[in-house]
Design a protein around this motif. Sequence first.
Motif, PDB file in Angstrom:
ATOM      1  N   TRP A  44       0.964  -1.250   0.139  1.00 33.89           N
ATOM      2  CA  TRP A  44       0.063   0.043   0.022  1.00 33.89           C
ATOM      3  C   TRP A  44       0.886   1.085  -0.139  1.00 33.89           C
ATOM      4  O   TRP A  44       0.625   2.173  -0.774  1.00 33.89           O
ATOM      5  CB  TRP A  44      -0.979  -0.045   1.279  1.00 33.89           C
ATOM      6  CG  TRP A  44      -1.772   1.338   1.516  1.00 33.89           C
ATOM      7  CD1 TRP A  44      -1.323   2.411   1.648  1.00 33.89           C
ATOM      8  CD2 TRP A  44      -3.127   1.272   1.142  1.00 33.89           C
ATOM      9  NE1 TRP A  44      -2.288   3.214   1.715  1.00 33.89           N
ATOM     10  CE2 TRP A  44      -3.579   2.690   1.637  1.00 33.89           C
ATOM     11  CE3 TRP A  44      -4.016   0.304   1.138  1.00 33.89           C
ATOM     12  CZ2 TRP A  44      -4.780   3.165   1.542  1.00 33.89           C
ATOM     13  CZ3 TRP A  44      -5.511   0.848   1.140  1.00 33.89           C
ATOM     14  CH2 TRP A  44      -5.600   2.122   1.447  1.00 33.89           C
ATOM     15  N   PHE A  45       1.768   1.180   0.988  1.00 33.66           N
ATOM     16  CA  PHE A  45       2.689   2.393   0.877  1.00 33.66           C
ATOM     17  C   PHE A  45       3.659   2.628  -0.375  1.00 33.66           C
ATOM     18  O   PHE A  45       3.421   3.791  -0.880  1.00 33.66           O
ATOM     19  CB  PHE A  45       3.835   2.118   2.122  1.00 33.66           C
ATOM     20  CG  PHE A  45       5.076   2.894   2.049  1.00 33.66           C
ATOM     21  CD1 PHE A  45       4.717   4.294   2.419  1.00 33.66           C
ATOM     22  CD2 PHE A  45       6.276   2.615   1.763  1.00 33.66           C
ATOM     23  CE1 PHE A  45       6.053   5.183   2.552  1.00 33.66           C
ATOM     24  CE2 PHE A  45       7.529   3.512   1.863  1.00 33.66           C
ATOM     25  CZ  PHE A  45       7.314   4.737   1.951  1.00 33.66           C
ATOM     26  N   TRP A  46       4.030   1.567  -0.904  1.00 35.18           N
ATOM     27  CA  TRP A  46       4.772   1.858  -2.159  1.00 35.18           C
ATOM     28  C   TRP A  46       3.936   2.321  -3.368  1.00 35.18           C
ATOM     29  O   TRP A  46       4.329   3.103  -4.189  1.00 35.18           O
ATOM     30  CB  TRP A  46       5.328   0.270  -2.410  1.00 35.18           C
ATOM     31  CG  TRP A  46       6.307   0.585  -3.660  1.00 35.18           C
ATOM     32  CD1 TRP A  46       6.101   0.116  -5.078  1.00 35.18           C
ATOM     33  CD2 TRP A  46       7.596   0.839  -3.680  1.00 35.18           C
ATOM     34  NE1 TRP A  46       7.057   0.202  -5.701  1.00 35.18           N
ATOM     35  CE2 TRP A  46       8.157   0.834  -4.944  1.00 35.18           C
ATOM     36  CE3 TRP A  46       8.493   0.974  -2.701  1.00 35.18           C
ATOM     37  CZ2 TRP A  46       9.426   1.063  -5.266  1.00 35.18           C
ATOM     38  CZ3 TRP A  46       9.966   1.405  -2.969  1.00 35.18           C
ATOM     39  CH2 TRP A  46      10.319   1.373  -4.137  1.00 35.18           C
ATOM     40  N   TRP A  47       2.919   1.631  -3.530  1.00 37.98           N
ATOM     41  CA  TRP A  47       2.009   1.877  -4.873  1.00 37.98           C
ATOM     42  C   TRP A  47       1.026   3.335  -4.618  1.00 37.98           C
ATOM     43  O   TRP A  47       0.985   3.929  -5.455  1.00 37.98           O
ATOM     44  CB  TRP A  47       1.167   0.756  -5.069  1.00 37.98           C
ATOM     45  CG  TRP A  47       1.858  -0.196  -5.644  1.00 37.98           C
ATOM     46  CD1 TRP A  47       1.926  -1.475  -5.097  1.00 37.98           C
ATOM     47  CD2 TRP A  47       2.761  -0.425  -6.867  1.00 37.98           C
ATOM     48  NE1 TRP A  47       2.816  -2.169  -5.942  1.00 37.98           N
ATOM     49  CE2 TRP A  47       3.308  -1.731  -6.982  1.00 37.98           C
ATOM     50  CE3 TRP A  47       2.941   0.724  -8.038  1.00 37.98           C
ATOM     51  CZ2 TRP A  47       3.970  -2.093  -8.050  1.00 37.98           C
ATOM     52  CZ3 TRP A  47       3.626   0.202  -8.770  1.00 37.98           C
ATOM     53  CH2 TRP A  47       4.481  -1.108  -8.979  1.00 37.98           C
ATOM     54  N   SER A  48       0.737   3.450  -3.372  1.00 38.90           N
ATOM     55  CA  SER A  48      -0.071   4.634  -3.106  1.00 38.90           C
ATOM     56  C   SER A  48       0.675   5.963  -3.524  1.00 38.90           C
ATOM     57  O   SER A  48       0.038   6.854  -4.029  1.00 38.90           O
ATOM     58  CB  SER A  48      -0.527   4.815  -1.562  1.00 38.90           C
ATOM     59  OG  SER A  48       0.298   4.788  -0.701  1.00 38.90           O
ATOM     60  N   ARG A  49       1.944   6.149  -3.201  1.00 37.24           N
ATOM     61  CA  ARG A  49       2.611   7.147  -3.625  1.00 37.24           C
ATOM     62  C   ARG A  49       2.654   7.401  -5.084  1.00 37.24           C
ATOM     63  O   ARG A  49       2.531   8.566  -5.324  1.00 37.24           O
ATOM     64  CB  ARG A  49       4.073   6.963  -3.155  1.00 37.24           C
ATOM     65  CG  ARG A  49       4.258   7.146  -1.419  1.00 37.24           C
ATOM     66  CD  ARG A  49       5.849   6.922  -1.187  1.00 37.24           C
ATOM     67  NE  ARG A  49       6.483   5.499  -1.627  1.00 37.24           N
ATOM     68  CZ  ARG A  49       7.646   5.283  -1.663  1.00 37.24           C
ATOM     69  NH1 ARG A  49       8.542   6.264  -1.022  1.00 37.24           N
ATOM     70  NH2 ARG A  49       8.148   4.251  -1.917  1.00 37.24           N
ATOM     71  N   LEU A  50       2.848   6.331  -5.671  1.00 38.25           N
ATOM     72  CA  LEU A  50       2.783   6.642  -7.286  1.00 38.25           C
ATOM     73  C   LEU A  50       1.377   6.721  -7.746  1.00 38.25           C
ATOM     74  O   LEU A  50       1.217   7.839  -8.540  1.00 38.25           O
ATOM     75  CB  LEU A  50       3.044   5.157  -7.834  1.00 38.25           C
ATOM     76  CG  LEU A  50       3.397   5.177  -9.422  1.00 38.25           C
ATOM     77  CD1 LEU A  50       4.376   6.105 -10.106  1.00 38.25           C
ATOM     78  CD2 LEU A  50       3.458   3.683  -9.904  1.00 38.25           C
ATOM     79  N   PHE A  51       0.260   6.178  -7.310  1.00 28.09           N
ATOM     80  CA  PHE A  51      -0.950   6.720  -7.717  1.00 28.09           C
ATOM     81  C   PHE A  51      -1.581   7.953  -7.420  1.00 28.09           C
ATOM     82  O   PHE A  51      -2.251   8.494  -8.050  1.00 28.09           O
ATOM     83  CB  PHE A  51      -1.832   5.404  -7.472  1.00 28.09           C
ATOM     84  CG  PHE A  51      -1.446   4.107  -8.210  1.00 28.09           C
ATOM     85  CD1 PHE A  51      -1.320   3.893  -9.583  1.00 28.09           C
ATOM     86  CD2 PHE A  51      -1.665   2.956  -7.537  1.00 28.09           C
ATOM     87  CE1 PHE A  51      -1.071   2.834 -10.210  1.00 28.09           C
ATOM     88  CE2 PHE A  51      -1.454   1.623  -8.100  1.00 28.09           C
ATOM     89  CZ  PHE A  51      -1.143   1.898  -9.738  1.00 28.09           C
ATOM     90  N   LEU A  52      -1.191   8.335  -6.195  1.00 26.06           N
ATOM     91  CA  LEU A  52      -1.669   9.552  -5.818  1.00 26.06           C
ATOM     92  C   LEU A  52      -0.837  10.518  -6.550  1.00 26.06           C
ATOM     93  O   LEU A  52      -1.638  11.640  -6.920  1.00 26.06           O
ATOM     94  CB  LEU A  52      -1.267   9.787  -4.473  1.00 26.06           C
ATOM     95  CG  LEU A  52      -2.457   8.924  -3.378  1.00 26.06           C
ATOM     96  CD1 LEU A  52      -1.944   9.172  -2.056  1.00 26.06           C
ATOM     97  CD2 LEU A  52      -3.741   9.387  -3.639  1.00 26.06           C
TER      98      LEU A  52
END
Length: 154
Positions: A137-145
């Motif tokens: 969640w931490f890894w992908w949320s940065r990219l998608f946000l």
Amino acid sequence: MITFENIKTILDKAVNGIIRYRFIWTAVLFVLLVAFKFHGASTDIWQTYVIDDYTKPISTPYIGEPRAIRSDEWAIYTPLFITQSTGSEFFPRVNHDISLTGHNMAIIDSPVFDITAIGKPVFWGAFFLDAERGFSWFWWSRLFLLFLSSFEVA
């Protein structure tokens, strides 16, 4: 007969559909990546320092290769995130599992369960998911946000 205009019309409809439903597409992709515990961390490099017999790696990357130059990520941020997720206390501000006197985790990019967590949606998954999915969640949320917010600004 297939013409350039037909191909252009089909591509325009497809692109417009992707743009129109970008939040749904992003949410579906995000849920799949988190559910299957995908992340982009170079944890294989970290394993070479922790495991004596590195002939059998614990995991192998699906895409790309681990990079030793990303040592700030695999040597600092990833272990601190995992320590917070699996520690004796529930995401404490001062983690006493790290050093003798404890370490203030709010200073580093780690999840801390207090009022400041409201403004850090990249850590929300760590509070209600297991350690691996919380890290994903931490890894992908940065990219998608970042993608969604920059798309809205442009």
